[in-house]
Design a protein around this motif. Structure first.
Motif, PDB file in Angstrom:
ATOM      1  N   UNK A 429       1.310   6.393   2.258  1.00 55.79           N
ATOM      2  CA  UNK A 429       0.301   6.447   1.222  1.00 55.79           C
ATOM      3  C   UNK A 429       0.598   7.958   0.672  1.00 55.79           C
ATOM      4  N   UNK A 430       0.817   8.777   1.162  1.00 50.29           N
ATOM      5  CA  UNK A 430       1.070  10.213   0.691  1.00 50.29           C
ATOM      6  C   UNK A 430       2.096  10.370  -0.282  1.00 50.29           C
ATOM      7  N   UNK A 431       3.412   9.601  -0.023  1.00 53.78           N
ATOM      8  CA  UNK A 431       4.505   9.396  -0.602  1.00 53.78           C
ATOM      9  C   UNK A 431       4.070   8.788  -2.118  1.00 53.78           C
ATOM     10  N   UNK A 432       3.520   7.642  -1.884  1.00 54.47           N
ATOM     11  CA  UNK A 432       2.979   6.534  -3.036  1.00 54.47           C
ATOM     12  C   UNK A 432       2.149   7.505  -4.097  1.00 54.47           C
ATOM     13  N   UNK A 433       1.236   8.445  -3.454  1.00 54.09           N
ATOM     14  CA  UNK A 433       0.466   9.040  -4.404  1.00 54.09           C
ATOM     15  C   UNK A 433       1.142  10.276  -5.264  1.00 54.09           C
ATOM     16  N   UNK A 449       7.915  -1.806  -9.501  1.00 62.72           N
ATOM     17  CA  UNK A 449       8.775  -0.528  -9.469  1.00 62.72           C
ATOM     18  C   UNK A 449       8.371   0.340  -8.390  1.00 62.72           C
ATOM     19  N   UNK A 450       7.151   0.346  -8.022  1.00 67.72           N
ATOM     20  CA  UNK A 450       6.676   1.179  -7.017  1.00 67.72           C
ATOM     21  C   UNK A 450       7.345   0.782  -5.714  1.00 67.72           C
ATOM     22  N   UNK A 451       7.443  -0.317  -5.293  1.00 66.77           N
ATOM     23  CA  UNK A 451       8.148  -0.861  -4.274  1.00 66.77           C
ATOM     24  C   UNK A 451       9.846  -0.571  -4.120  1.00 66.77           C
ATOM     25  N   UNK A 464       3.050  -6.650  -2.465  1.00 62.20           N
ATOM     26  CA  UNK A 464       1.333  -6.918  -1.998  1.00 62.20           C
ATOM     27  C   UNK A 464       1.133  -5.833  -1.148  1.00 62.20           C
ATOM     28  N   UNK A 465       1.719  -5.010  -0.291  1.00 64.85           N
ATOM     29  CA  UNK A 465       1.535  -4.112   0.499  1.00 64.85           C
ATOM     30  C   UNK A 465       1.183  -2.711  -0.149  1.00 64.85           C
ATOM     31  N   UNK A 466       2.061  -2.410  -1.417  1.00 62.80           N
ATOM     32  CA  UNK A 466       1.939  -1.380  -2.182  1.00 62.80           C
ATOM     33  C   UNK A 466       0.685  -1.445  -2.942  1.00 62.80           C
ATOM     34  N   UNK A 467       0.242  -2.799  -3.319  1.00 65.30           N
ATOM     35  CA  UNK A 467      -1.278  -3.045  -4.119  1.00 65.30           C
ATOM     36  C   UNK A 467      -2.370  -2.656  -3.052  1.00 65.30           C
ATOM     37  N   UNK A 471      -4.932   0.388  -3.499  1.00 67.52           N
ATOM     38  CA  UNK A 471      -6.202   0.252  -3.459  1.00 67.52           C
ATOM     39  C   UNK A 471      -6.946   1.184  -2.778  1.00 67.52           C
ATOM     40  N   UNK A 472      -6.349   1.417  -1.533  1.00 75.01           N
ATOM     41  CA  UNK A 472      -6.994   2.411  -0.439  1.00 75.01           C
ATOM     42  C   UNK A 472      -6.959   3.935  -1.027  1.00 75.01           C
ATOM     43  N   UNK A 473      -5.882   4.198  -2.041  1.00 70.64           N
ATOM     44  CA  UNK A 473      -6.276   5.626  -2.607  1.00 70.64           C
ATOM     45  C   UNK A 473      -6.907   5.486  -3.653  1.00 70.64           C
TER      46      UNK A 473
END
Length: 484
Positions: A429-433, A449-451, A464-467, A471-473
């Motif tokens: 989640x930190x990397x995704x942010x 694209x994020x995936x 779907x895990x990215x989504x 949402x958690x962030x």
């Protein structure tokens, strides 16, 4: 046809003491202090302080004694072993002082008592000239405002409600008139019935400029297009340049969508850490907040009452009734002292396991060093039930060299990267942010694209895990992140 038969059944039931321990374990420090105060007020046989000798909870088992039966008062002295209540050794939980932080002195943080949001609005109404009927309606409208600053009810509904519940008979036109007065109160936007009206109320209180006028036109005429960020349509509709639209949009984005929330933020939240972790000579040191280790003992007066009863030859009915009451209070006091001891031990052993499991993080402070950790991992280490670990982690904080953290934030599931290493979802989640923060806001990245980007970094994660992580962030979809 009725039949009689015997049925043997084996079941497990929690004792009152076990239930008490479970309830105490889930309490954070401040709530525990409140619970302790309640017990001290309710049970005169329990006293706080270090001067009096204390009765050990360990050497006494309440199950040894049967319930006192009013019908057998003649044998009351035989049912109760008085000597068990006259032992004044020190309980072993008090010898564990090295496990607790130095919090002997009460630290008070004097704070000004804040005025409630609704009371502040009522006070502002005093600056307006209103007759009695108008003031009653205005106060009713203020009472209908929720904590975010909105009135979520229609005017016809409020007119009916005032008539049936308050005896205030009025019409929609009058309520609409009073509502315009409410809209003049601070913070700007309070009393709005929807987001569009809230933003417009704030804009109309600003100094008129070309940007403000364009922003008002956008919200009044093209609110849906603005909400969905159809910027090309807005430029075409109002005949403005990209720069002009950008300035108007920027002005709207600076408005407060929850005017009531800004008032709530004035209240200071005082977080008391339940644990403290320090680094001493390169090693981690854990202490439990000393306010969780109160000095308790059984009242000396109650022990003397038991001694008097033991030495008395002629035991009256009143004395027997008194000793029954004393026994109940002594049992309760000793149970409570033992429950506190068990609570302290459980908190320390659980947090100690978490500290060692996440040792790299507590030494370095890098969230990337957090290991995947679930409740079962800690439960297996300390030999406790998963529900007990959950109670310890819930609503409790630990003070670290890197700030005060909520304990449950250290728990996360794990994923395996392309090198076969297990990494925490916290790191993902930190990397995704970070990726989303660095994206081009003119062309924000969608979940696919994020995936792909995470895959290139070695993390095989489905869209779907990215989504779910997004949402958690609390990060919106790509279209809503677009900026002109």
């Amino acid at each position: 046809m009725l039949k009689q038969f015997l049925n043997l059944k084996l079941s497990q039931k929690l004792s009152p003491q076990q239930i008490q321990v479970m309830k105490l374990i889930q309490l954070p420090t401040q709530a525990f202090e409140q619970r302790l105060l309640e017990e001290l007020n309710d049970n005169p046989a329990l006293e706080a302080g270090k001067e009096e000798p204390e009765i050990p909870a360990d050497e006494y088992e309440t199950e040894e004694y049967e319930d006192f039966d009013d019908n057998e008062t003649d044998h009351a002295d035989e049912e109760i072993n008085i000597d068990e209540y006259l032992n004044d050794d020190t309980p072993d939980y008090k010898t564990q002082a090295n496990n607790y932080s130095d919090d002997d002195e009460e630290r008070e943080s004097p704070l000004a008592e804040p005025i409630s949001f609704h009371q502040d609005l009522i006070n502002q109404l005093n600056t307006f000239i209103l007759n009695d009927d108008e003031r009653d309606i205005a106060e009713f409208l203020v009472g209908s405002i929720d904590d975010t600053g909105y009135i979520r009810r229609s005017i016809p509904d409020m007119v009916d409600d005032m008539a049936f519940t308050q005896g205030i008979y009025t019409d929609e036109k009058t309520v609409e008139k009073i509502l315009h007065i409410i809209h003049q109160l601070e913070p700007a936007g309070v009393g709005a019935r929807d987001l569009q009206e809230c933003l417009l109320l704030q804009l109309k209180q600003k100094t008129p400029t070309q940007e403000v006028a364009l922003a008002i036109d956008i919200l009044e005429q093209q609110f849906d297009a603005f909400s969905h960020k159809y910027y090309d349509k807005l430029m075409q509709k109002f005949g403005v340049t990209s720069a002009e639209l950008k300035n108007a949009i920027h002005l709207i984005e600076k408005l407060n969508p929850k005017p009531g929330g800004s008032y709530a933020s004035r209240v200071t939240e005082n977080i008391v850490p339940d644990f403290t972790i320090r680094i001493v000579d390169g090693e981690l040191q854990l202490t439990l907040n000393g306010r969780n280790a109160p000095s308790l003992h059984v009242s000396k007066d109650y022990q003397e009452m038991m001694q008097t009863y033991k030495e008395s030859r002629d035991k009256s009915t009143a004395q027997r009734d008194a000793v029954q009451f004393i026994k109940h209070k002594l049992d309760s006091a000793k149970w409570f002292i033992d429950a506190i001891r068990q609570r302290q031990e459980t908190l320390l052993v659980t947090m100690n396991a978490i500290m060692h499991y996440q040792k790299d993080y507590f030494l370095e402070g890098d969230e990337a060093a957090l290991k995947p950790m679930i409740l079962k991992d800690i439960a297996d280490m300390v030999g406790l039930d998963i529900s007990t670990i959950s109670r310890v982690a819930n609503s409790k904080y630990v003070e670290t060299p890197y700030g005060t953290k909520l304990i449950k934030e250290f728990f996360s599931e794990g994923l395996t990267n392309d090198q076969g290493e297990e990494v925490s979802t916290i790191e993902i989640r930190k990397i995704l942010r970070e990726i989303i923060d660095e994206e081009d806001k003119d062309k924000p990245l969608n979940d696919d694209l994020l995936a792909e980007i995470l895959k290139e970094k070695g993390y095989l994660i489905a869209r779907r895990t990215i989504a779910k992580y997004r949402e958690q962030l609390d990060i919106p979809v790509a279209r809503m992140r677009r900026k002109i």
